[in-house]
Design a protein around this motif. Structure first.
Motif, PDB file in Angstrom:
ATOM      1  N   ASP A  29      42.364  62.401  78.559  1.00 56.21           N
ATOM      2  CA  ASP A  29      43.035  61.649  77.485  1.00 56.21           C
ATOM      3  C   ASP A  29      43.052  62.494  76.209  1.00 56.21           C
ATOM      4  O   ASP A  29      42.621  63.648  76.207  1.00 56.21           O
ATOM      5  CB  ASP A  29      42.329  60.309  77.252  1.00 56.21           C
ATOM      6  CG  ASP A  29      40.845  60.479  76.991  1.00 56.21           C
ATOM      7  OD1 ASP A  29      40.460  61.560  76.451  1.00 56.21           O
ATOM      8  OD2 ASP A  29      40.063  59.573  77.318  1.00 56.21           O
ATOM      9  N   SER A  30      43.462  61.864  75.083  1.00 61.64           N
ATOM     10  CA  SER A  30      43.637  62.621  73.825  1.00 61.64           C
ATOM     11  C   SER A  30      42.384  62.648  72.971  1.00 61.64           C
ATOM     12  O   SER A  30      42.443  63.018  71.800  1.00 61.64           O
ATOM     13  CB  SER A  30      44.785  62.000  73.027  1.00 61.64           C
ATOM     14  OG  SER A  30      44.504  60.633  72.733  1.00 61.64           O
ATOM     15  N   PRO A  48      48.789  70.495  64.045  1.00 61.84           N
ATOM     16  CA  PRO A  48      49.981  71.364  63.907  1.00 61.84           C
ATOM     17  C   PRO A  48      50.560  71.771  65.268  1.00 61.84           C
ATOM     18  O   PRO A  48      51.771  71.832  65.463  1.00 61.84           O
ATOM     19  CB  PRO A  48      49.463  72.555  63.118  1.00 61.84           C
ATOM     20  CG  PRO A  48      48.296  72.037  62.357  1.00 61.84           C
ATOM     21  CD  PRO A  48      47.647  71.033  63.253  1.00 61.84           C
ATOM     22  N   PHE A  49      49.636  72.074  66.227  1.00 64.56           N
ATOM     23  CA  PHE A  49      50.089  72.497  67.564  1.00 64.56           C
ATOM     24  C   PHE A  49      50.741  71.334  68.305  1.00 64.56           C
ATOM     25  O   PHE A  49      51.720  71.513  69.043  1.00 64.56           O
ATOM     26  CB  PHE A  49      48.904  73.052  68.365  1.00 64.56           C
ATOM     27  CG  PHE A  49      48.328  74.314  67.771  1.00 64.56           C
ATOM     28  CD1 PHE A  49      48.952  75.543  67.989  1.00 64.56           C
ATOM     29  CD2 PHE A  49      47.191  74.279  66.977  1.00 64.56           C
ATOM     30  CE1 PHE A  49      48.410  76.700  67.436  1.00 64.56           C
ATOM     31  CE2 PHE A  49      46.654  75.437  66.430  1.00 64.56           C
ATOM     32  CZ  PHE A  49      47.263  76.661  66.651  1.00 64.56           C
ATOM     33  N   GLU A  50      50.173  70.150  68.079  1.00 64.90           N
ATOM     34  CA  GLU A  50      50.733  68.980  68.743  1.00 64.90           C
ATOM     35  C   GLU A  50      52.150  68.689  68.224  1.00 64.90           C
ATOM     36  O   GLU A  50      53.041  68.335  69.002  1.00 64.90           O
ATOM     37  CB  GLU A  50      49.825  67.767  68.505  1.00 64.90           C
ATOM     38  CG  GLU A  50      48.507  67.806  69.229  1.00 64.90           C
ATOM     39  CD  GLU A  50      48.636  67.633  70.718  1.00 64.90           C
ATOM     40  OE1 GLU A  50      49.689  67.131  71.200  1.00 64.90           O
ATOM     41  OE2 GLU A  50      47.691  68.041  71.463  1.00 64.90           O
ATOM     42  N   TYR A  51      52.338  68.847  66.882  1.00 60.30           N
ATOM     43  CA  TYR A  51      53.667  68.630  66.321  1.00 60.30           C
ATOM     44  C   TYR A  51      54.699  69.622  66.881  1.00 60.30           C
ATOM     45  O   TYR A  51      55.842  69.254  67.178  1.00 60.30           O
ATOM     46  CB  TYR A  51      53.617  68.731  64.792  1.00 60.30           C
ATOM     47  CG  TYR A  51      52.846  67.616  64.108  1.00 60.30           C
ATOM     48  CD1 TYR A  51      52.924  66.307  64.609  1.00 60.30           C
ATOM     49  CD2 TYR A  51      52.048  67.860  62.966  1.00 60.30           C
ATOM     50  CE1 TYR A  51      52.205  65.275  63.979  1.00 60.30           C
ATOM     51  CE2 TYR A  51      51.334  66.827  62.351  1.00 60.30           C
ATOM     52  CZ  TYR A  51      51.404  65.547  62.873  1.00 60.30           C
ATOM     53  OH  TYR A  51      50.704  64.523  62.300  1.00 60.30           O
ATOM     54  N   ASN A  87      54.496  78.205  72.621  1.00 62.37           N
ATOM     55  CA  ASN A  87      53.762  77.155  71.895  1.00 62.37           C
ATOM     56  C   ASN A  87      52.526  76.724  72.673  1.00 62.37           C
ATOM     57  O   ASN A  87      51.449  76.501  72.097  1.00 62.37           O
ATOM     58  CB  ASN A  87      54.673  75.954  71.633  1.00 62.37           C
ATOM     59  CG  ASN A  87      55.757  76.291  70.625  1.00 62.37           C
ATOM     60  OD1 ASN A  87      55.602  77.219  69.820  1.00 62.37           O
ATOM     61  ND2 ASN A  87      56.853  75.527  70.627  1.00 62.37           N
ATOM     62  N   TRP A  88      52.689  76.573  73.953  1.00 60.47           N
ATOM     63  CA  TRP A  88      51.542  76.170  74.787  1.00 60.47           C
ATOM     64  C   TRP A  88      50.461  77.257  74.799  1.00 60.47           C
ATOM     65  O   TRP A  88      49.267  76.938  74.725  1.00 60.47           O
ATOM     66  CB  TRP A  88      52.003  75.894  76.218  1.00 60.47           C
ATOM     67  CG  TRP A  88      52.719  74.590  76.391  1.00 60.47           C
ATOM     68  CD1 TRP A  88      54.027  74.383  76.617  1.00 60.47           C
ATOM     69  CD2 TRP A  88      52.113  73.306  76.362  1.00 60.47           C
ATOM     70  NE1 TRP A  88      54.331  73.050  76.731  1.00 60.47           N
ATOM     71  CE2 TRP A  88      53.136  72.356  76.571  1.00 60.47           C
ATOM     72  CE3 TRP A  88      50.812  72.814  76.150  1.00 60.47           C
ATOM     73  CZ2 TRP A  88      52.923  70.967  76.592  1.00 60.47           C
ATOM     74  CZ3 TRP A  88      50.600  71.448  76.186  1.00 60.47           C
ATOM     75  CH2 TRP A  88      51.624  70.540  76.396  1.00 60.47           C
TER      76      TRP A  88
END
Length: 771
Positions: A9-10, A19-22, A33-34
């Motif tokens: 889960d998160s 920032p990476f999630e956005y 990005n990944w």
């Protein structure tokens, strides 16, 4: 040890990750990005969480899946796939399955999965995965999978390992030897036998390990012997014996070994003594080589000896009349085998060549003389078996031996009948047929029937209409060429001469002239025969006829005998001189010495001394070098009978000048004695000096020393020693001016420059005498 569970889960996302999630929300399919997000995380669990999300988002990314799965495997490093962590290994397996559902053409992904599965206890899953990978990947990439699959098979072994290698054999049929080795290693006898049969039945098969078909056969035979027995032993026996007999036909070079193995099988595996004995006997009767015979014979004797020893032990432990009878039988069989050894070897040699006469004769010789019936049977078998045109030399000996048995038993009629049949045999050579006729005649001679023997020889020597037949023409039957056999006619002549029939004897001799097979010996015998009958002139004519036929060197003996005979008869001198002139005109130099000496003696006996000497003087220039010594010796002997000293001295001088010192030593010593007897001491010293200059011989020095001791004085002895010293020092002497008449050269010895200073201080007269 505990493992940190991966959060799905998160909850692991922090403010720093936003920032990476956005970025991912804006572009979820961007691999960069990944990867930035992945590099941002420090914890391996968090990294795995990011990679798992990436892989599910970018399902066909080989790079992400490899990175993700490597980390999943890393988390399980050092843990066992059983017990509390079995579930964790299963989760990773599921992840591999998901990855392969998207990337099933990637061989390295399959290999990573298989390497991960191999340590796990679920063998079925591992094998199923190997099979799936082979079905999924293209054939060109199977080698990578098979390397791992075979290692897995080696680790498992047994029937599973054999099954794996069986599939591999389908993939690579040329690796049949490797697969066979693994079957044997895993103890899979059934599959091993199948492969051996496949190899043995494939005539085109070539071993990669340089093994011959017989090597594979013997390995298979060894395997068969190790097989556990079935419930029905007869089936095993039949399979084993059939396999052996097939090998006997296919590998004859292993004949002895295979028969021995078959006999040992029934002895050790079935305790069937009778069957083993039958097999041994069969092998001995059928073997074709001494090597095979030796192998079977030695094994058979060991087998019988072992049986006898075991039986003797049983009798000692518990005596039993039946065991005694059995022991007697065993001993009888053993003795019979030992006695028949030579016959059995002879059988093999006759199988190799049934036309070998010597082997048939040997077989007859080892049969007891008391067993006449067996000897006769063997003679008949030999004569009927041998093909005369293919036989080895000596076929006539079989016929002679066969007839001799009947003769020794006074059955002369049968003996003659055998000879009559033998004369019709197409022998390989005339000599064999000649020996038959001669022995037939000898049979009659032994019965004191000379007339019958002569009649037999008349038949043997009867000439066909064609008198130009060549005795060496093998395309013509020996019966049609035998009339030109000198051996046959010589025997016939002996019989005729012994009968005293002069006219018939002369007819036979003349027949030999007509057939052109007269030999020098027969010719001389003919001449002697006429001489004994006092037909001297006719005897001389025979010599003349022979000299027209035979040339030198064959004519040498004929001339020698002829000249002696005719001189003995004292016919006209001129006639004899003509004969000598004829022979000396045609005789080679190396053979003429004898005739010159004979001619000289003849003239001498008739009082013509000068002519006798002239002949020898002429001979010196005509004979070859090796004959000159004997001619000179004869010449010197004749000159000694005269008072012509000068002539004799001249001959001596010629002899020692012409003939090398090593060969004329006798003449040289005789010359010295001759001059000594005339008190010509100076000449003796000159002779010695001349000879020693040619060749320094110790014997000549001894003669000179003895001469000086008896006839010289102190000065002459000193001169001898001085001369000897000069010969033994490196002095250059000019021999070209040396006079053969023994006159000293006007020039003295030339001293070499090397020794000049040394010799200048030496007084040549200052010599110690050793008397």
């Amino acid at each position: 040890m505990s493992i940190e569970r991966i959060s799905l889960d998160s909850s692991s996302i922090t403010d720093k990750d936003l920032p990476f999630e956005y970025q991912l929300q804006e572009d979820p399919y961007n691999l960069t990005n990944w990867l930035r997000y992945y590099w941002h995380k420090n914890s391996i669990v968090e990294k795995v969480y990011i990679l798992r999300r990436a892989c599910y988002q970018l399902q066909n990314s080989y790079k992400l899946w490899i990175l993700y799965l490597d980390h999943r495997i890393e988390l399980l490093q050092g843990l066992q796939p059983v017990g509390p962590y079995q579930y964790d290994f299963r989760l990773v397996n599921e992840e591999f399955e998901i990855a392969l559902s998207h990337l099933n053409k990637m061989p390295m992904l399959w290999i990573k999965y298989l390497e991960f599965l191999i340590p796990q206890p679920d063998i079925r899953l591992t094998i199923r995965t190997f099979n799936t990978s082979l079905r999924t990947l293209p054939l060109t990439q199977h080698d990578k999978i098979w390397k791992l699959f075979l290692e897995f098979g080696d680790e498992l072994g047994g029937s599973i390992g054999s099954s794996i290698y069986s599939r591999y054999l389908i993939y690579k049929p040329l690796e049949i030897e490797l697969v066979l080795e693994k079957y044997l290693e895993f103890g899979d006898h059934s599959r091993s036998l199948d492969l051996y049969k496949l190899i043995l039945n494939d005539e085109t098969f070539i071993s990669s390990k340089d093994k011959s078909p017989s090597d594979f056969y013997l390995e298979c035979l060894e395997l068969l012997q190790k097989l556990p027995p079935n419930s029905n032993s007869n089936d095993d026996d039949k399979i084993f014996e059939t396999f052996i007999r097939q090998g006997l036909n296919k590998f004859p070079d292993q004949f002895g070994h295979l028969y021995t193995e078959l006999a040992i099988y029934f002895t050790n595996h079935r305790s069937n003594i009778l069957k083993s004995q039958i097999i041994y006997e069969e092998g001995l009767s059928k073997c074709q080589t001494i090597k095979d015979f030796t192998t079977i014979y030695e094994s058979y004797t060991e087998f019988l000896e072992k049986l006898i020893k075991e039986l003797m032990i049983k009798i000692e432990e518990s005596p039993d009349p039946e065991l005694d009878d059995e022991l007697d039988l065993r001993l009888h069989n053993f003795e019979k085998l030992m006695d028949n050894r030579e016959f059995l070897i002879n059988d093999i040699k006759l199988k190799q060549n049934s036309n070998n006469v010597d082997e048939w004769l040997h077989r007859i010789s080892i049969i007891s003389d008391s067993d006449i019936s067996l000897k006769l049977q063997t003679y008949v078998k030999a004569i009927t078996t041998i093909i005369p045109q293919k036989s080895t030399p000596g076929l006539y000996k079989l016929w002679l031996g066969y007839s001799r048995i009947y003769e020794d038993n006074q059955d002369l009629q049968t003996a003659r009948s055998i000879f009559d049949k033998a004369t019709k045999v197409q022998f390989n050579s005339i000599d064999e047929l000649v020996n038959i006729w001669l022995e037939w005649a000898n049979l009659e001679i032994r019965q004191d029937d000379i007339d019958t023997a002569i009649r037999i020889m008349e038949v043997a020597t009867k000439c066909p209409n064609n008198s130009k037949i060549d005795i060496n023409d093998t395309t013509i039957a020996v019966q049609k060429r035998i009339h030109k056999s000198v051996k046959l006619w010589s025997f016939y002549l002996d019989l005729i001469e012994s009968s005293g029939d002069i006219d018939e004897t002369r007819k036979v001799y003349e027949k030999l002239f007509d057939l052109k097979i007269i030999t020098p010996l027969i010719l001389i015998n003919y001449a002697n025969f006429l001489e004994d009958m006092n037909h001297f002139e006719e005897s001389f004519k025979i010599y003349e006829r022979g000299l027209r036929i035979f040339k030198f060197p064959v004519a040498f003996e004929i001339w020698n005998i002829y000249l002696v005979k005719i001189m003995k008869r004292k016919v006209g001198i001129e006639r004899i001189r003509d004969l000598f002139d004829r022979v000396l005109e045609s005789c080679p130099k190396d053979l003429s010495k004898q005739f010159y000496i004979l001619y000289s003696n003849f003239e001498n006996e008739n009082g013509l001394y000068n002519k006798s000497i002239t002949i020898l003087l002429d001979a010196v220039t005509k004979v070859n070098d090796d004959s000159k010594v004997d001619v000179y010796k004869n010449l010197i002997l004749k000159l000694k009978e005269t008072n012509d000293i000068d002539k004799l001295r001249s001959v001596y001088e010629d002899a020692i000048s012409i003939i090398p010192i090593g060969k004329n030593l006798d003449i040289l010593l005789d010359f010295i004695n001759f001059e000594t007897s005339l008190s010509e001491f100076i000449r003796v010293r000159d002779i010695l000096k001349f000879s020693l200059k040619q060749k320094s011989l110790q014997k000549l020095w001894d003669v000179w020393r003895s001469f000086e001791t008896e006839n010289g004085d102190k000065d002459t002895f000193k001169q001898m020693l001085k001369f000897k010293r000069e010969l033994n020092t490196p002095i250059e002497v000019d021999y070209t001016q040396t006079n053969i008449g023994f006159v000293k050269s006007s020039e003295g010895p030339k001293v070499s420059s090397i020794n000049a200073s040394e010799n200048s201080n030496i007084n040549p007269d200052s010599i110690d005498l050793d008397i």
